[in-house]
Design a protein around this motif. Structure first.
Motif, PDB file in Angstrom:
ATOM      1  N   GLY A 196       0.800  -1.215   0.000  1.00 14.70           N
ATOM      2  CA  GLY A 196       0.000   0.000   0.000  1.00 14.70           C
ATOM      3  C   GLY A 196       0.834   1.267   0.000  1.00 14.70           C
ATOM      4  N   ASP A 197       0.237   2.343   0.432  1.00 12.57           N
ATOM      5  CA  ASP A 197       0.808   3.693   0.341  1.00 12.57           C
ATOM      6  C   ASP A 197       2.128   3.795   1.103  1.00 12.57           C
ATOM      7  N   ILE A 198       3.200   4.143   0.391  1.00 15.79           N
ATOM      8  CA  ILE A 198       4.552   4.205   0.962  1.00 15.79           C
ATOM      9  C   ILE A 198       4.862   5.600   1.488  1.00 15.79           C
ATOM     10  N   HIS A 199       4.478   6.617   0.754  1.00 17.21           N
ATOM     11  CA  HIS A 199       4.623   8.019   1.171  1.00 17.21           C
ATOM     12  C   HIS A 199       6.033   8.379   1.621  1.00 17.21           C
ATOM     13  N   GLY A 200       7.003   8.059   0.778  1.00 18.91           N
ATOM     14  CA  GLY A 200       8.352   8.558   1.014  1.00 18.91           C
ATOM     15  C   GLY A 200       9.125   7.875   2.114  1.00 18.91           C
ATOM     16  N   HIS A 201       8.676   6.716   2.585  1.00 14.37           N
ATOM     17  CA  HIS A 201       9.362   6.011   3.671  1.00 14.37           C
ATOM     18  C   HIS A 201      10.166   4.843   3.106  1.00 14.37           C
ATOM     19  N   LEU A 202      11.392   5.130   2.714  1.00 14.10           N
ATOM     20  CA  LEU A 202      12.241   4.105   2.106  1.00 14.10           C
ATOM     21  C   LEU A 202      12.549   2.980   3.083  1.00 14.10           C
ATOM     22  N   ASP A 203      12.772   3.302   4.347  1.00 14.75           N
ATOM     23  CA  ASP A 203      13.072   2.254   5.316  1.00 14.75           C
ATOM     24  C   ASP A 203      11.904   1.280   5.461  1.00 14.75           C
ATOM     25  N   LYS A 204      10.683   1.795   5.443  1.00 11.76           N
ATOM     26  CA  LYS A 204       9.512   0.927   5.554  1.00 11.76           C
ATOM     27  C   LYS A 204       9.320   0.102   4.285  1.00 11.76           C
ATOM     28  N   LEU A 205       9.619   0.696   3.137  1.00 10.93           N
ATOM     29  CA  LEU A 205       9.551  -0.059   1.885  1.00 10.93           C
ATOM     30  C   LEU A 205      10.554  -1.202   1.897  1.00 10.93           C
ATOM     31  N   ASP A 206      11.783  -0.937   2.321  1.00  9.89           N
ATOM     32  CA  ASP A 206      12.804  -1.982   2.343  1.00  9.89           C
ATOM     33  C   ASP A 206      12.397  -3.123   3.278  1.00  9.89           C
ATOM     34  N   ARG A 207      11.792  -2.792   4.396  1.00  6.82           N
ATOM     35  CA  ARG A 207      11.316  -3.852   5.300  1.00  6.82           C
ATOM     36  C   ARG A 207      10.235  -4.684   4.614  1.00  6.82           C
ATOM     37  N   ALA A 208       9.278  -4.015   3.955  1.00  3.46           N
ATOM     38  CA  ALA A 208       8.206  -4.736   3.268  1.00  3.46           C
ATOM     39  C   ALA A 208       8.762  -5.638   2.179  1.00  3.46           C
ATOM     40  N   LEU A 209       9.737  -5.149   1.428  1.00  2.22           N
ATOM     41  CA  LEU A 209      10.342  -5.962   0.373  1.00  2.22           C
ATOM     42  C   LEU A 209      11.061  -7.172   0.955  1.00  2.22           C
ATOM     43  N   ALA A 210      11.711  -6.993   2.087  1.00  2.00           N
ATOM     44  CA  ALA A 210      12.394  -8.116   2.737  1.00  2.00           C
ATOM     45  C   ALA A 210      11.387  -9.160   3.217  1.00  2.00           C
ATOM     46  N   LEU A 211      10.262  -8.723   3.764  1.00  2.00           N
ATOM     47  CA  LEU A 211       9.234  -9.662   4.204  1.00  2.00           C
ATOM     48  C   LEU A 211       8.668 -10.453   3.026  1.00  2.00           C
ATOM     49  N   ILE A 212       8.452  -9.761   1.918  1.00  2.00           N
ATOM     50  CA  ILE A 212       7.925 -10.439   0.735  1.00  2.00           C
ATOM     51  C   ILE A 212       8.929 -11.447   0.192  1.00  2.00           C
ATOM     52  N   GLU A 213      10.185 -11.049   0.121  1.00  2.00           N
ATOM     53  CA  GLU A 213      11.200 -11.975  -0.396  1.00  2.00           C
ATOM     54  C   GLU A 213      11.339 -13.201   0.499  1.00  2.00           C
ATOM     55  N   ALA A 214      11.231 -12.997   1.806  1.00  2.00           N
ATOM     56  CA  ALA A 214      11.326 -14.135   2.733  1.00  2.00           C
ATOM     57  C   ALA A 214      10.177 -15.105   2.528  1.00  2.00           C
ATOM     58  N   ASP A 215       9.014 -14.596   2.114  1.00  2.00           N
ATOM     59  CA  ASP A 215       7.844 -15.452   1.922  1.00  2.00           C
ATOM     60  C   ASP A 215       7.783 -16.034   0.518  1.00  2.00           C
ATOM     61  N   GLY A 216       8.094 -15.214  -0.482  1.00  2.00           N
ATOM     62  CA  GLY A 216       7.870 -15.630  -1.862  1.00  2.00           C
ATOM     63  C   GLY A 216       9.091 -15.687  -2.744  1.00  2.00           C
ATOM     64  N   GLY A 217      10.258 -15.389  -2.188  1.00  2.00           N
ATOM     65  CA  GLY A 217      11.480 -15.438  -2.976  1.00  2.00           C
ATOM     66  C   GLY A 217      11.754 -14.138  -3.715  1.00  2.00           C
ATOM     67  N   PRO A 218      12.936 -14.026  -4.326  1.00  2.00           N
ATOM     68  CA  PRO A 218      13.339 -12.770  -4.972  1.00  2.00           C
ATOM     69  C   PRO A 218      12.542 -12.421  -6.219  1.00  2.00           C
ATOM     70  N   GLU A 219      11.824 -13.373  -6.784  1.00  2.00           N
ATOM     71  CA  GLU A 219      11.039 -13.104  -7.997  1.00  2.00           C
ATOM     72  C   GLU A 219       9.549 -13.033  -7.707  1.00  2.00           C
ATOM     73  N   ALA A 220       9.190 -12.709  -6.480  1.00  2.00           N
ATOM     74  CA  ALA A 220       7.777 -12.588  -6.120  1.00  2.00           C
ATOM     75  C   ALA A 220       7.099 -11.497  -6.954  1.00  2.00           C
ATOM     76  N   GLN A 221       5.871 -11.774  -7.366  1.00  2.00           N
ATOM     77  CA  GLN A 221       5.084 -10.804  -8.121  1.00  2.00           C
ATOM     78  C   GLN A 221       4.458  -9.807  -7.154  1.00  2.00           C
ATOM     79  N   ILE A 222       4.750  -8.519  -7.356  1.00  2.00           N
ATOM     80  CA  ILE A 222       4.275  -7.485  -6.445  1.00  2.00           C
ATOM     81  C   ILE A 222       3.534  -6.406  -7.228  1.00  2.00           C
ATOM     82  N   VAL A 223       2.406  -5.963  -6.673  1.00  2.00           N
ATOM     83  CA  VAL A 223       1.705  -4.793  -7.185  1.00  2.00           C
ATOM     84  C   VAL A 223       1.792  -3.706  -6.123  1.00  2.00           C
ATOM     85  N   PHE A 224       2.298  -2.549  -6.519  1.00  2.00           N
ATOM     86  CA  PHE A 224       2.401  -1.397  -5.626  1.00  2.00           C
ATOM     87  C   PHE A 224       1.227  -0.464  -5.919  1.00  2.00           C
ATOM     88  N   LEU A 225       0.553  -0.013  -4.866  1.00  2.00           N
ATOM     89  CA  LEU A 225      -0.737   0.650  -4.999  1.00  2.00           C
ATOM     90  C   LEU A 225      -0.677   2.169  -5.078  1.00  2.00           C
TER      91      LEU A 225
END
Length: 264
Positions: free
Chosen positions: A7-36
């Motif tokens: 969802g809405d990131i609003h300029g928070h790179l640290d929060k985005l990086d955490r979200a990306l790490a959580l996704i990669e841990a669950d679905g791997g580096p090629e996980a399909q992501i839609v950013f809203l």
């Protein structure tokens, strides 16, 4: 195949990086992501957020990008020196800290202090001057010229090329929502990036499970016919990614998948 959404990131790179790490841990580096959408404004590093998303796209990640209302306001500032949107009924400008455009341009090195003339009833807030640190006071068009020199063209192009919605099977990903009863091909851009009235209170069935952001909540909520993933990252709360897999919905945290149960 699982689909992930952020969802809405609003300029928070640290929060985005955490979200990306959580996704990669669950679905791997090629996980399909839609950013809203709403990649910019309010947070401290809109530039870094856009660059991270661009780098992922250019690195071949299977990522899709929806345009938010704040992203469009940033683009309108850059392209036509527009700092107002008719949907902002208060009349405040995009550069007002309440909307966060000042933080966005500051992330490109244009940190300063804006002086406004407040709007009258039904009027618009006027930018009197922008005191750029280490420089003289600038008018709006001078500020836009400076922004044109420091905002990379690829950042403008990224926003301009973002999608108004992404339809993937049983899911529709969009920034704000849709106008119920209107065909997808007939949906209005204003609704797709701004809608609340007639949408947030709609409890009827829809052709998809609609996944959106835009309206900040305390945490993501599953409403039965829609999932709102704006958990308020712009207001100090975490950026919580979600996964849609085999007809079920989860959010992700460091402990893994957490079921997001329909409240509808």
């Amino acid at each position: 195949m699982a689909i992930y959404a952020v969802g809405d990131i609003h300029g928070h790179l640290d929060k985005l990086d955490r979200a990306l790490a959580l996704i990669e841990a669950d679905g791997g580096p090629e996980a399909q992501i839609v950013f809203l959408g709403d990649y910019v404004d309010r947070g401290p590093d809109s530039r870094g957020v856009l660059q991270r998303l661009i780098d992922g796209r250019d690195g071949g990640k299977p990522w899709r990008f929806v345009r938010g209302n704040h992203d469009r306001m940033f683009l309108n500032f850059l392209n036509v020196a527009e700092i107002h949107d008719p949907q902002i009924k208060s009349g405040i400008s995009w550069l007002n800290p309440r909307l966060g455009g000042d933080g966005t341009i500051a992330s490109y090195g244009l940190s300063g202090a804006a002086q406004f003339l407040s709007p009258g009833t039904g009027g618009r807030e006027t930018l009197v001057s922008y005191h750029l640190k280490g420089s003289s006071r600038l008018g709006l068009h001078e500020l836009v010229e400076h922004a044109g020199e420091v905002v990379p063209q690829e950042h403008r192009a990224f926003i301009a090329q973002s999608e108004l919605f992404v339809e993937l099977g049983a899911f529709l990903f969009v920034h704000a929502g849709i106008r119920p009863g209107v065909a997808l091909s007939e949906q209005n851009e204003e609704d797709l990036i701004w809608i609340r009235d007639g949408w947030l209170d709609y409890t009827g069935t829809l052709p998809w499970l609609v996944v959106h952001g835009h309206t900040a909540m305390e945490a993501p909520v599953h409403h039965g016919n829609r999932v709102n993933l704006d958990g308020g990252a712009a207001y100090g709360r975490p950026l919580v990614p979600a996964v849609f897999d085999e007809g079920r919905v989860w959010t992700l945290d460091e402990a893994g998948r957490q079921p997001l149960i329909s409240a509808g």
